[in-house]
Design a protein around this motif. Structure first.
Motif, mmCIF file in Angstrom:
data_model
loop_
_atom_site.group_PDB
_atom_site.id
_atom_site.type_symbol
_atom_site.label_atom_id
_atom_site.label_comp_id
_atom_site.label_asym_id
_atom_site.label_seq_id
_atom_site.Cartn_x
_atom_site.Cartn_y
_atom_site.Cartn_z
ATOM 1 N N SER A 9 0.546 -0.812 0.373
ATOM 2 C CA SER A 9 0.016 0.167 -0.284
ATOM 3 C C SER A 9 0.791 1.145 0.167
ATOM 4 O O SER A 9 1.544 1.246 1.150
ATOM 5 C CB SER A 9 -0.885 -0.108 1.512
ATOM 6 O OG SER A 9 -1.602 0.875 1.382
ATOM 7 N N ARG A 14 -0.795 3.753 5.135
ATOM 8 C CA ARG A 14 -0.970 2.208 4.851
ATOM 9 C C ARG A 14 -0.951 1.734 5.877
ATOM 10 O O ARG A 14 -1.461 0.136 5.010
ATOM 11 C CB ARG A 14 0.551 3.020 4.168
ATOM 12 C CG ARG A 14 0.635 3.873 3.188
ATOM 13 C CD ARG A 14 1.966 3.792 2.853
ATOM 14 N NE ARG A 14 2.745 4.990 4.048
ATOM 15 C CZ ARG A 14 4.080 4.374 3.617
ATOM 16 N NH1 ARG A 14 4.833 4.178 3.141
ATOM 17 N NH2 ARG A 14 3.947 4.578 5.685
ATOM 18 N N TYR A 54 6.055 2.356 -0.218
ATOM 19 C CA TYR A 54 4.662 1.785 -0.204
ATOM 20 C C TYR A 54 5.070 1.183 1.627
ATOM 21 O O TYR A 54 6.822 0.956 2.185
ATOM 22 C CB TYR A 54 5.158 -0.200 -1.690
ATOM 23 C CG TYR A 54 4.776 0.876 -2.375
ATOM 24 C CD1 TYR A 54 3.678 0.293 -2.501
ATOM 25 C CD2 TYR A 54 4.618 1.446 -3.223
ATOM 26 C CE1 TYR A 54 2.394 0.310 -3.605
ATOM 27 C CE2 TYR A 54 4.416 1.329 -4.564
ATOM 28 C CZ TYR A 54 3.207 1.453 -4.972
ATOM 29 O OH TYR A 54 2.477 1.100 -5.984
ATOM 30 N N GLN A 75 -8.539 -9.876 -5.318
ATOM 31 C CA GLN A 75 -9.508 -8.848 -6.319
ATOM 32 C C GLN A 75 -10.365 -8.809 -5.010
ATOM 33 O O GLN A 75 -10.464 -7.367 -4.840
ATOM 34 C CB GLN A 75 -9.420 -9.299 -6.901
ATOM 35 C CG GLN A 75 -8.098 -9.862 -7.905
ATOM 36 C CD GLN A 75 -8.625 -9.674 -9.538
ATOM 37 O OE1 GLN A 75 -9.789 -10.225 -9.564
ATOM 38 N NE2 GLN A 75 -7.288 -10.585 -9.897
ATOM 39 N N GLU A 78 -8.841 -5.954 -2.117
ATOM 40 C CA GLU A 78 -8.266 -5.572 -2.955
ATOM 41 C C GLU A 78 -9.394 -4.022 -3.634
ATOM 42 O O GLU A 78 -9.428 -2.865 -2.691
ATOM 43 C CB GLU A 78 -7.623 -5.256 -3.980
ATOM 44 C CG GLU A 78 -6.242 -5.665 -4.183
ATOM 45 C CD GLU A 78 -5.253 -5.990 -5.609
ATOM 46 O OE1 GLU A 78 -4.475 -6.357 -5.869
ATOM 47 O OE2 GLU A 78 -6.319 -6.431 -6.277
ATOM 48 N N ASN A 79 -10.452 -4.287 -3.949
ATOM 49 C CA ASN A 79 -11.553 -3.580 -3.950
ATOM 50 C C ASN A 79 -12.362 -2.889 -3.073
ATOM 51 O O ASN A 79 -12.635 -1.667 -3.053
ATOM 52 C CB ASN A 79 -12.856 -4.251 -4.808
ATOM 53 C CG ASN A 79 -12.132 -4.657 -6.175
ATOM 54 O OD1 ASN A 79 -11.067 -4.258 -6.557
ATOM 55 N ND2 ASN A 79 -12.479 -6.048 -6.543
ATOM 56 N N ARG A 83 -9.231 -0.057 -4.184
ATOM 57 C CA ARG A 83 -8.079 -0.377 -5.049
ATOM 58 C C ARG A 83 -8.725 0.149 -6.972
ATOM 59 O O ARG A 83 -9.865 -0.045 -7.308
ATOM 60 C CB ARG A 83 -7.688 -2.022 -5.275
ATOM 61 C CG ARG A 83 -6.911 -1.902 -6.592
ATOM 62 C CD ARG A 83 -5.611 -1.379 -6.187
ATOM 63 N NE ARG A 83 -4.496 -2.398 -7.326
ATOM 64 C CZ ARG A 83 -3.954 -2.943 -7.656
ATOM 65 N NH1 ARG A 83 -3.738 -3.637 -6.849
ATOM 66 N NH2 ARG A 83 -3.407 -2.745 -8.760
ATOM 67 N N ARG A 85 -7.504 0.284 -10.550
ATOM 68 C CA ARG A 85 -6.677 0.603 -11.846
ATOM 69 C C ARG A 85 -6.186 0.805 -12.602
ATOM 70 O O ARG A 85 -7.051 0.082 -14.046
ATOM 71 C CB ARG A 85 -6.858 -1.633 -11.914
ATOM 72 C CG ARG A 85 -7.079 -1.829 -10.836
ATOM 73 C CD ARG A 85 -7.007 -4.198 -11.831
ATOM 74 N NE ARG A 85 -7.145 -4.675 -10.198
ATOM 75 C CZ ARG A 85 -6.119 -5.041 -9.544
ATOM 76 N NH1 ARG A 85 -4.868 -5.594 -10.373
ATOM 77 N NH2 ARG A 85 -6.486 -6.319 -8.521
ATOM 78 N N ARG A 92 -1.489 2.505 -5.359
ATOM 79 C CA ARG A 92 -2.874 1.978 -4.784
ATOM 80 C C ARG A 92 -2.918 2.110 -3.316
ATOM 81 O O ARG A 92 -1.722 1.984 -2.478
ATOM 82 C CB ARG A 92 -2.387 0.458 -5.451
ATOM 83 C CG ARG A 92 -1.584 0.065 -5.232
ATOM 84 C CD ARG A 92 -0.812 -0.460 -5.708
ATOM 85 N NE ARG A 92 -0.601 -0.916 -6.741
ATOM 86 C CZ ARG A 92 -0.195 -1.122 -7.348
ATOM 87 N NH1 ARG A 92 0.481 -2.532 -6.942
ATOM 88 N NH2 ARG A 92 1.487 -0.738 -8.788
ATOM 89 N N THR A 93 -4.483 2.408 -3.067
ATOM 90 C CA THR A 93 -4.528 1.769 -1.719
ATOM 91 C C THR A 93 -4.284 0.256 -0.936
ATOM 92 O O THR A 93 -3.739 0.115 0.214
ATOM 93 C CB THR A 93 -5.368 1.765 -1.316
ATOM 94 O OG1 THR A 93 -6.625 1.227 -2.751
ATOM 95 C CG2 THR A 93 -6.447 3.181 -1.385
ATOM 96 N N LEU A 94 -4.263 -0.661 -1.763
ATOM 97 C CA LEU A 94 -3.719 -2.082 -1.334
ATOM 98 C C LEU A 94 -3.255 -3.184 -2.917
ATOM 99 O O LEU A 94 -4.077 -2.590 -4.180
ATOM 100 C CB LEU A 94 -4.813 -2.391 -0.717
ATOM 101 C CG LEU A 94 -4.601 -4.199 -0.584
ATOM 102 C CD1 LEU A 94 -3.806 -3.963 0.633
ATOM 103 C CD2 LEU A 94 -6.324 -4.143 -0.166
ATOM 104 N N ASP A 95 -2.160 -3.822 -3.165
ATOM 105 C CA ASP A 95 -2.163 -4.495 -3.778
ATOM 106 C C ASP A 95 -2.056 -5.802 -3.210
ATOM 107 O O ASP A 95 -1.353 -6.075 -2.179
ATOM 108 C CB ASP A 95 -0.976 -4.450 -4.466
ATOM 109 C CG ASP A 95 -0.776 -5.018 -5.523
ATOM 110 O OD1 ASP A 95 -1.275 -5.761 -6.249
ATOM 111 O OD2 ASP A 95 0.434 -5.312 -5.928
#
Length: 167
Positions: A9, A14, A54, A75, A78-79, A83, A85, A92-95
């Motif tokens: 993140s 984070r 990050y 995923q 993440e959403n 997140r 894309r 990104r907020t989260l990967d």
């Protein structure tokens, strides 16, 4: 099967996002928390210039889920954390990346296992080596050996941050 997931993140709070991701990933059956690595602050790799650093960590789990189902869960998490894309390797907020799921080798449009770049990314291998010193990337070798050829200067331990086991 053992699963190795990489979390990252660089937007928002984070650390709170990483902890929230751990809690959310393990909030449904089929995935059992084993261990989390220490948290590292890392320089961005690739993507647009000027990104913030990050926070990265590795989570080791045991799973009964097929890899594609595990990908769908990652995923969805993440959403849930916003997140977007819009740009490859952008902020990104989260990967949540699946790095390894058992000995699964898969190469298609939706899922590539092991993760195709994990063996050359210090921000994955450094925390992984701490969480699982005997870890290995199928077809590439032991994490400790892969780390020997990498520049790890952009990967800094954040001893003040520790992910907690999900409730």
């Amino acid at each position: 099967m053992k699963a190795v997931l990489a979390l990252g993140s660089n937007l928002g709070n984070r650390f709170q996002i990483l902890q929230g991701a751990v809690d959310a990933l393990f909030d449904a059956p089929g995935l059992e928390f084993v261990k989390a690595s220490p948290v590292y602050e890392t320089d961005p790799v690739g993507g647009p210039p000027g990104q913030d650093a990050y926070l990265n960590a590795i989570v080791i789990a045991e799973t009964t889920l097929p890899p594609r189902t595990l990908l769908e869960r990652a995923q969805s998490v993440e959403n849930a954390f916003g997140r977007v894309r819009s740009e490859r390797w952008g902020p990104r907020t989260l990967d949540v990346d699946l790095i390894v799921v058992g000995d699964t080798v898969c190469d298609d449009v939706e899922l590539t296992l092991p993760h195709p770049l994990a063996h050359e990314r210090a921000f994955v291998l450094v925390p992984w080596s701490q969480a699982d010193p005997e870890g290995a990337v199928p077809g590439r070798g032991r994490v400790a050996d892969l780390l020997e050829g990498l520049d790890t200067q952009g990967v800094r331990l954040r001893a003040d941050l520790n992910l907690q086991r999900p409730d």
